[in-house]
Enzyme design. Structure first.
Site, PDB file in Angstrom:
ATOM      1  N   LYS A   1      33.304  47.078  48.908  1.00  0.00           N
ATOM      2  CA  LYS A   1      34.352  46.284  47.796  1.00  0.00           C
ATOM      3  C   LYS A   1      33.914  44.947  47.784  1.00  0.00           C
ATOM      4  CE  LYS A   1      38.839  44.501  49.001  1.00  0.00           C
ATOM      5  NZ  LYS A   1      40.189  45.191  49.715  1.00  0.00           N
TER       6      LYS A   1
ATOM      7  N   LYS B   1      48.233  48.924  54.118  1.00  0.00           N
ATOM      8  CA  LYS B   1      48.158  47.933  55.370  1.00  0.00           C
ATOM      9  C   LYS B   1      49.260  48.077  56.004  1.00  0.00           C
ATOM     10  CE  LYS B   1      45.260  44.476  52.887  1.00  0.00           C
ATOM     11  NZ  LYS B   1      45.082  43.225  52.283  1.00  0.00           N
TER      12      LYS B   1
ATOM     13  N   ASP C   1      47.677  47.134  46.187  1.00  0.00           N
ATOM     14  CA  ASP C   1      47.565  46.506  47.552  1.00  0.00           C
ATOM     15  C   ASP C   1      49.125  45.703  47.688  1.00  0.00           C
ATOM     16  OD1 ASP C   1      47.366  44.867  49.924  1.00  0.00           O
ATOM     17  OD2 ASP C   1      45.172  44.235  49.366  1.00  0.00           O
TER      18      ASP C   1
ATOM     19  N   GLU D   1      41.390  47.431  42.680  1.00  0.00           N
ATOM     20  CA  GLU D   1      42.379  47.060  43.373  1.00  0.00           C
ATOM     21  C   GLU D   1      43.193  45.898  42.793  1.00  0.00           C
ATOM     22  OE1 GLU D   1      41.163  46.466  47.570  1.00  0.00           O
ATOM     23  OE2 GLU D   1      43.072  45.952  48.168  1.00  0.00           O
TER      24      GLU D   1
ATOM     25  N   SER E   1      34.691  44.497  53.179  1.00  0.00           N
ATOM     26  CA  SER E   1      35.096  43.739  51.820  1.00  0.00           C
ATOM     27  C   SER E   1      34.044  42.546  51.818  1.00  0.00           C
ATOM     28  CB  SER E   1      36.472  43.466  52.196  1.00  0.00           C
ATOM     29  OG  SER E   1      37.151  42.528  50.916  1.00  0.00           O
TER      30      SER E   1
ATOM     31  N   ASP F   1      38.323  44.158  43.779  1.00  0.00           N
ATOM     32  CA  ASP F   1      39.548  43.815  44.386  1.00  0.00           C
ATOM     33  C   ASP F   1      39.877  42.340  43.832  1.00  0.00           C
ATOM     34  OD1 ASP F   1      42.195  43.216  45.357  1.00  0.00           O
ATOM     35  OD2 ASP F   1      41.497  43.404  47.500  1.00  0.00           O
TER      36      ASP F   1
ATOM     37  N   GLY G   1      42.543  45.933  55.561  1.00  0.00           N
ATOM     38  CA  GLY G   1      42.602  45.142  56.581  1.00  0.00           C
ATOM     39  C   GLY G   1      43.070  43.571  56.228  1.00  0.00           C
TER      40      GLY G   1
ATOM     41  N   LYS H   1      35.027  41.376  45.865  1.00  0.00           N
ATOM     42  CA  LYS H   1      36.158  40.315  45.243  1.00  0.00           C
ATOM     43  C   LYS H   1      35.731  40.148  43.979  1.00  0.00           C
ATOM     44  CE  LYS H   1      39.115  40.370  48.703  1.00  0.00           C
ATOM     45  NZ  LYS H   1      40.474  40.989  48.644  1.00  0.00           N
TER      46      LYS H   1
HETATM   47  O1  OSB Z   1      43.246  41.874  49.533  1.00  0.00           O
HETATM   48  O2  OSB Z   1      42.387  43.395  50.889  1.00  0.00           O
HETATM   49  C1  OSB Z   1      42.877  42.162  50.427  1.00  0.00           C
HETATM   50  C2  OSB Z   1      41.689  39.995  53.423  1.00  0.00           C
HETATM   51  C3  OSB Z   1      42.791  39.218  53.539  1.00  0.00           C
HETATM   52  C4  OSB Z   1      43.682  39.223  52.746  1.00  0.00           C
HETATM   53  C5  OSB Z   1      43.866  40.086  51.785  1.00  0.00           C
HETATM   54  C6  OSB Z   1      42.689  41.178  51.673  1.00  0.00           C
HETATM   55  C7  OSB Z   1      41.685  41.044  52.623  1.00  0.00           C
HETATM   56  C8  OSB Z   1      40.438  41.646  52.379  1.00  0.00           C
HETATM   57  C9  OSB Z   1      39.497  41.695  53.593  1.00  0.00           C
HETATM   58  O3  OSB Z   1      40.004  42.263  51.467  1.00  0.00           O
HETATM   59  C10 OSB Z   1      40.069  42.831  54.501  1.00  0.00           C
HETATM   60  C11 OSB Z   1      39.329  42.837  55.824  1.00  0.00           C
HETATM   61  O4  OSB Z   1      37.947  43.154  55.927  1.00  0.00           O
HETATM   62  O5  OSB Z   1      40.136  43.050  57.135  1.00  0.00           O
HETATM   63 MG    MG Z   2      43.490  43.637  48.282  1.00  0.00          MG
END
Ligand code: OSB
Ligand code: MG
Length: 382
Positions: free
Chosen positions: A175, A276, A252, A227, A149, A202, A304, A177
């Site tokens: 992924k 999650k 999510d 996402e 991510s 995402d 995660g 953001k």
């Molecule tokens: O939206 O998936 C999410 C991390 C913290 C809070 C929300 C998210 C995330 C991530 C990273 O996208 C997840 C990871 O690498 O563990």
């Molecule tokens: Mg997410």
């Protein structure tokens, strides 16, 4: 609720062991680089860990909340309050985990708090049985797919460099953001440079239905999914948006358990679900959700929360379960931390896979000196 024949049925019949001590230990680990999303930028991980001691064995679990409520309503402080004042008092040695879950049900929401205890008990039971957690979950040893991510970056060049690094390491999907205004052009830049990479975005809820035309423009980039484009609390409007998009929506934030997943799929609000384990209340509900989705041909993946090695290991064991057919947000430890509290770190093999730890319980060792070094709070609850 215990469901006979469900993948969680065996787990539901396991019983709460006698606990000698229960501690909550909060550690603060600096990130190697800030992690930016449409809702907030984190510069470190403040993780609340639970330590369960029983007959000379020690099990660690991790509460996946943050100190702040920017991703999710639970925080480390609310989780501590709920665990200490409402959940922990419900634990009795000999009580079946299915019964414990039903009792936990009287507390509305607070899945991250519930997951901390439930996962801790499962890890402890695995240690007592001398088996890896995935074996307790009824799953064979495996290696799981990796996924990275990538947070919001200051410049497209920085984003391209991060994608380049991920591709060269062999990550199975990337992924990125996005947020309103930092989306179309940024995705196009990545796609032009990496036409073949498995890519998704995402938004962490940054858009509204008024942005439908803008979101439709993402259809041309062959994304695996988008996402959580709309609000963290919405399911219905996602069903309207999904009808307007070619690209699959993945939920999510909106999904807090099996019932939400069922609602979302019935409404056509998404075609993929991010499980999650903390957000949905733990490993047992995650297993039920994965089975429910697998039975309907809906792919799921493990999200995660940039966990320490403890939570990361839980996510890895979970991904041996049926239904996790897509790479999740499971990256190398070094993506977030120079020095984690658990050993060995998560690394990708030559094909980009991650080995499921082989030892009893989580199969990773929490290093006491590292915990002490990073602890900002240590509280004995029992
Ligand atoms: O939206 O998936 C999410 C991390 C913290 C809070 C929300 C998210 C995330 C991530 C990273 O996208 C997840 C990871 O690498 O563990
Ligand atoms: Mg997410």
């Amino acid at each position: 609720m215990p469901v006979p024949g469900s993948p969680a049925a065996v787990l539901e019949s396991l019983v709460v062991p006698k606990l000698d001590h229960v501690d909550l230990v909060t550690v603060k680990l600096p990130f190697v680089a800030p992690f930016g999303t449409s809702v907030y930028t984190w510069t470190d991980k403040e993780a609340m860990l639970m330590r369960l001691e029983s007959g000379g064995l020690t099990a660690w679990s991790e509460c996946v909340s943050d100190p702040d409520p920017y991703y999710f309503y639970e925080t480390n402080a609310t989780a501590r309050h709920i665990i200490k004042d409402f959940l922990l008092p419900l634990l009795e040695p000999g009580l079946a985990l299915g019964r414990l879950e039903a009792k936990f049900g009287h507390v509305r929401g607070h899945g991250m708090a519930k997951a901390t205890i439930e996962n801790g008990l499962l890890i402890l039971i695995a240690l007592q049985q001398g088996v890896p957690l995935h074996t307790l979950l009824g799953r064979p040893a495996a290696r799981i797919m990796s996924g990275l991510s990538i947070g919001l970056k200051e410049t497209p060049a920085e984003l391209l460099a991060a994608v380049e690094r991920a591709v060269s390491k062999g990550y199975h999907r990337i992924k990125m953001k996005v947020k309103k205004g930092q989306d179309i052009d940024w995705v196009r830049a990545v796609r032009e440079r990496f036409p073949k990479v498995r890519l998704m975005v995402d938004a962490n809820g940054d858009y509204t239905l008024a942005d439908t035309d803008r979101l439709r423009r993402l259809d041309e980039f062959d994304l695996m999914m988008i996402e959580q484009p709309l609000s963290y609390s919405d399911i219905y409007e996602h069903s309207l948006l999904q009808k307007e998009l070619k690209t699959a929506i993945c939920l999510d934030e909106s999904i807090h358990g099996l019932a939400d997943a069922a609602t979302a799929l019935a409404l056509g609000a998404c075609r993929v679900i991010n499980i999650k384990q903390g957000r949905v209340g733990g490993l047992m509900e995650s297993m039920r959700m994965a089975r429910y989705c697998a039975d309907r041909g809906v792919p799921v993946w493990s999200g995660g929360m940039d966990e320490t090695g403890v939570g990361r290991a839980v996510n890895i064991h979970l991904q041996t379960a049926e239904g996790f057919t897509l790479p999740g947000d499971t990256s190398e430890t070094s993506n977030y931390f120079d020095r984690d509290i658990a050993e060995p770190p998560v690394v990708l093999d030559a094909e980009g896979f991650i080995a499921v730890p082989a030892g009893p319980g989580l199969g990773v060792r929490v290093v006491p000196e590292r915990v002490l070094e990073r602890a900002v709070r240590w509280e004995r609850l029992r």
